[in-house]
Design an enzyme around this catalytic site. Structure first.
Site, short mmCIF file in Angstrom:
data_model
loop_
_atom_site.label_atom_id
_atom_site.label_comp_id
_atom_site.label_asym_id
_atom_site.label_seq_id
_atom_site.Cartn_x
_atom_site.Cartn_y
_atom_site.Cartn_z
N GLU A 1 -5.74 -8.44 0.18
CA GLU A 1 -6.45 -8.13 1.42
C GLU A 1 -7.89 -7.78 1.11
OE1 GLU A 1 -4.82 -5.16 4.04
OE2 GLU A 1 -2.77 -5.85 3.72
N GLU B 1 0.80 -1.22 0.00
CA GLU B 1 0.00 0.00 0.00
C GLU B 1 0.84 1.28 0.00
OE1 GLU B 1 -4.02 -1.86 2.04
OE2 GLU B 1 -2.91 -0.34 3.14
#
Length: 451
Positions: free
Chosen positions: A354, A169
């Site tokens: 995720e 991320e």
């Protein structure tokens, strides 16, 4: 409550796994782990709920065998984890920590011994504090520091990994942490942000070069995506949603896949970017073997002309919310996957690395009946299946998270786990969502012993 989907609805080669991250579960106080910028961030009043830290977390450092047994018993075929830069190199550079190397060596073996495929992420937000002192992600030298760390990990466990992601991320590493200031190092500075947004991708590029040189297979990066909707049909709100999409989504994937930054965002950030950044774009856009997608929710944006750029604000949406106050919007995952194939990735394999939700989980009569989480997973898996049936090359799905854990600036109050953790006793209790996955994946209608 069961999933309405079955394992047989997905291709035989489709990977199901559970995901974790080092600082959130390991316990940074053990094994001569170095100080990270999350330790110093959490030690500063007001940064983290209840001033909670990752010092103990889920004590995975000592309990990893028990936790991996839970992964296997649920029927998952893969385990996504991260290595801690601070645990391996306490000063960020120099002599590696033998205890840290031994821990990850044993962890890699334990994953394989249980027949699981190890999916490694090299950086999940733990920058050694000594490197933060030198400017951290604002400093171009971070790319070289990260490459050196990557070399150590590659030689230690790289040949045992099924796949490796460089960074988790980049939006959180750069924008959330340097512009919004919600994560370590907690800055709010547009120049620092622009440099971090570039240097995090440059570090990825240098790590990929190291991994290729060490013949490590299946290399990628993990990006988070958030579906952006305008609050109204007005031109101003549509433009605000586009700005959010440009910063959150397009900046990183466009650089990686096309070697350019979005012009509409670069128009503002160019004045703050490092000199000669364009010279790095060829390395940043070097081919990958797969792309990781983290997806949780959408945002609804409206124009906020009285605020500084990007002059937007999020408004509350009408859909059911998780304990994070995030809307449950599985259509956004479908739209994200479809858009990626159409506009950016083509036939590049995608892994949903995720996806999950926080809820206010409580043990009642020895069980946690997290029905909303089961529905969340089922509906998002249906979105994945819909995209796959339309030709998007999605090859796997990782539930976030295996365990309740340290949720960064929110401390221990938000529970994402398939397995409940009593932080006082460290007792693990599988939730109904864990059992639902187990029945879906291996058809076992029994229950896990809680003794």
């Amino acid at each position: 409550m069961d999933m309405t989907l079955a394992r047989t609805d997905f291709p035989a080669e489709f990977i199901f796994g559970a995901a974790t991250a080092a600082y959130q579960i390991e316990g940074a106080a053990h094994g001569n782990c170095g100080v990270s910028h999350w330790d110093t961030f959490a030690a500063t009043p007001g940064n983290v709920v209840n001033a909670e830290t990752g010092a103990l977390a889920c004590d995975h450092y000592h309990r990893f065998c028990e936790d991996l047994d839970l992964v296997r018993a649920a029927g998952f075929g893969a385990y996504r984890f991260s290595t801690s830069w601070s645990r391996i190199l306490p000063e960020g550079r120099g002599t590696p920590n033998r205890d840290g190397l031994d821990f990850y060596d044993r962890l890699a073996d334990a994953i394989l011994e249980r027949g699981l495929k190890p999916y490694l992420t090299l950086y999940h937000w733990e920058l050694p504090a000594a490197l933060s002192d030198l400017g951290g992600w604002r400093n171009r030298d971070v790319a070289g520091w990260f490459a050196d760390y990557t070399e150590i990990v590659a030689k230690l466990i790289g040949d045992r990994m099924a796949a490796v992601a460089t960074i988790n991320e980049p939006w959180c590493v750069s924008w959330l942490s340097h512009f919004i200031g919600a994560h370590a190092p907690g800055m709010r500075d547009i120049r620092a942000t622009a440099r971090a947004m570039h240097h995090v991708l440059l570090a990825h590029a240098r790590a990929i070069e190291v991994l290729r040189a060490n013949a490590i297979p299946k290399l990628g990066i993990v990006l988070n995506f958030e579906h952006a909707n305008p609050a109204s049909n007005s031109d101003a709100d549509i433009a605000a949603a586009k700005r959010h999409d440009g910063i959150y989504n397009r900046w990183f994937v466009q650089a990686l896949m096309h070697g350019t930054y979005p012009a509409d965002i670069l128009d503002t950030l160019a004045a703050h970017m490092p000199t000669g950044f364009n010279d790095d774009m060829a390395a940043i856009s070097a081919p990958l073997d797969w792309l990781g997608v983290n997806y949780y929710t959408r945002s609804i944006l409206r124009d906020a002309p009285r605020q500084p750029w990007p002059s937007l604000e999020a408004v509350e949406g009408p859909l059911p919310k998780t304990a994070m106050d995030w809307e449950v919007y599985p259509d956004g995952l479908y739209a994200t996957l479809s858009r990626l194939k159409r506009d950016y990735t083509g036939d590049l394999p995608i892994i949903v690395t995720e996806n999950g939700m926080a809820s206010d989980d409580r043990i009642e009569d020895g069980t946690i009946a997290d029905r909303q989480r089961i529905a969340y997973f089922n509906d998002h898996l249906a979105a994945v299946m819909r995209a796959t049936n339309e030709g998007v090359p999605v090859g796997g799905y990782f539930a976030w998270s295996l365990l309740d854990n340290y949720e960064w600036a929110l401390g221990y109050g938000k529970r994402f786990g398939l397995v409940h953790v009593d932080y006082e006793t460290q007792r693990r209790t599988p939730k109904a969502s864990y059992e639902a996955f187990r029945r879906m994946l291996i058809g076992d209608s029994g229950t896990i012993s809680l003794n």
